[in-house]
Design a protein around this motif. Sequence first.
Motif, mmCIF file in Angstrom:
data_model
loop_
_atom_site.group_PDB
_atom_site.id
_atom_site.type_symbol
_atom_site.label_atom_id
_atom_site.label_comp_id
_atom_site.label_asym_id
_atom_site.label_seq_id
_atom_site.Cartn_x
_atom_site.Cartn_y
_atom_site.Cartn_z
ATOM 1 N N ALA A 85 0.830 -1.209 0.000
ATOM 2 C CA ALA A 85 0.000 0.000 0.000
ATOM 3 C C ALA A 85 0.860 1.253 0.000
ATOM 4 O O ALA A 85 0.559 2.237 -0.701
ATOM 5 N N LEU A 86 1.951 1.228 0.753
ATOM 6 C CA LEU A 86 2.847 2.386 0.814
ATOM 7 C C LEU A 86 3.516 2.646 -0.531
ATOM 8 O O LEU A 86 3.670 3.796 -0.950
ATOM 9 N N LEU A 87 3.902 1.585 -1.220
ATOM 10 C CA LEU A 87 4.523 1.739 -2.538
ATOM 11 C C LEU A 87 3.521 2.263 -3.571
ATOM 12 O O LEU A 87 3.868 3.083 -4.422
ATOM 13 N N VAL A 88 2.287 1.787 -3.479
ATOM 14 C CA VAL A 88 1.242 2.277 -4.389
ATOM 15 C C VAL A 88 0.984 3.755 -4.147
ATOM 16 O O VAL A 88 0.839 4.549 -5.095
ATOM 17 N N LEU A 89 0.950 4.161 -2.890
ATOM 18 C CA LEU A 89 0.755 5.577 -2.555
ATOM 19 C C LEU A 89 1.914 6.427 -3.053
ATOM 20 O O LEU A 89 1.714 7.556 -3.523
ATOM 21 N N ALA A 90 3.136 5.884 -2.968
ATOM 22 C CA ALA A 90 4.309 6.612 -3.468
ATOM 23 C C ALA A 90 4.204 6.825 -4.971
ATOM 24 O O ALA A 90 4.493 7.911 -5.485
ATOM 25 N N ALA A 91 3.770 5.779 -5.687
ATOM 26 C CA ALA A 91 3.595 5.893 -7.135
ATOM 27 C C ALA A 91 2.524 6.930 -7.467
ATOM 28 O O ALA A 91 2.661 7.710 -8.422
ATOM 29 N N SER A 154 9.645 4.152 3.983
ATOM 30 C CA SER A 154 8.829 3.458 4.974
ATOM 31 C C SER A 154 8.541 2.027 4.537
ATOM 32 O O SER A 154 8.630 1.084 5.343
ATOM 33 N N ALA A 155 8.213 1.852 3.253
ATOM 34 C CA ALA A 155 7.907 0.512 2.737
ATOM 35 C C ALA A 155 9.129 -0.397 2.774
ATOM 36 O O ALA A 155 9.037 -1.561 3.196
ATOM 37 N N VAL A 156 10.279 0.126 2.353
ATOM 38 C CA VAL A 156 11.503 -0.687 2.288
ATOM 39 C C VAL A 156 11.985 -1.075 3.683
ATOM 40 O O VAL A 156 12.242 -2.257 3.976
ATOM 41 N N ILE A 157 12.109 -0.078 4.565
ATOM 42 C CA ILE A 157 12.582 -0.353 5.927
ATOM 43 C C ILE A 157 11.583 -1.234 6.663
ATOM 44 O O ILE A 157 11.955 -2.166 7.395
ATOM 45 N N GLY A 158 10.298 -0.939 6.464
ATOM 46 C CA GLY A 158 9.268 -1.745 7.110
ATOM 47 C C GLY A 158 9.306 -3.190 6.653
ATOM 48 O O GLY A 158 9.164 -4.111 7.464
#
Length: 208
Positions: A85-91, A154-158
């Motif tokens: 979800a975080l990666l989609v929001l980043a995109a 956030s997505a990567v570290i998480g």
Amino acid sequence: MKRTPNQEIIHSDILRYKTNKLPATLALLAIVFNCLYFCLLYGFRSNFFSNWQIGVSVIITLFSLLITFLASEGIKGYNKKFCIALLVLAALQIIRIFGIPFQALRYDTANGITGVSENAALYTRYFGVDLSPWACFLFLTIWLCASAACLISSAVIGYINCTRLESFNKKIESGEVSVEKTVKEMDEEDEKAKALEVQPDKAAEEVQ
């Protein structure tokens, strides 16, 4: 300083008793940049916003803020699914750069609103500062990129922390790793180190 295998085990065990704080904080920071973005976007003095796209933009903004907050809470609890979800929001944040901000800039430029002195009344006031259309587009781009960078981090570290904790829990369940045994071994190592420190002191006293 490189950790010993026992120190790595203890460090991984700590994850079981604390929240995934850094990724959650980065996600909340992305919300802050998003707020800075729409505070400027909806302050534009442009007839461009008389069309229906501004309504869609408001809905997307509210939706993204809500999902980002929920994702920050999810990643805080080591839920790996929220990384997607975080990666989609980043995109989405990157795509938005080429939406209203860029289109509004083109509209203003095409209509002669370039930010020169004769069009000073058309500047956008942002936290007490008058910005030209080009300056507005620059700041909007910066806020969106900063928000996207925080979401990706956030997505990567998480994901790394979630995977690490998941792997550690499996090792404990299989008996491959024993925290109690590791703590005992580390205590024995500390006692040996203290004993080695005492021996040179005794040798020096005997020489005197």
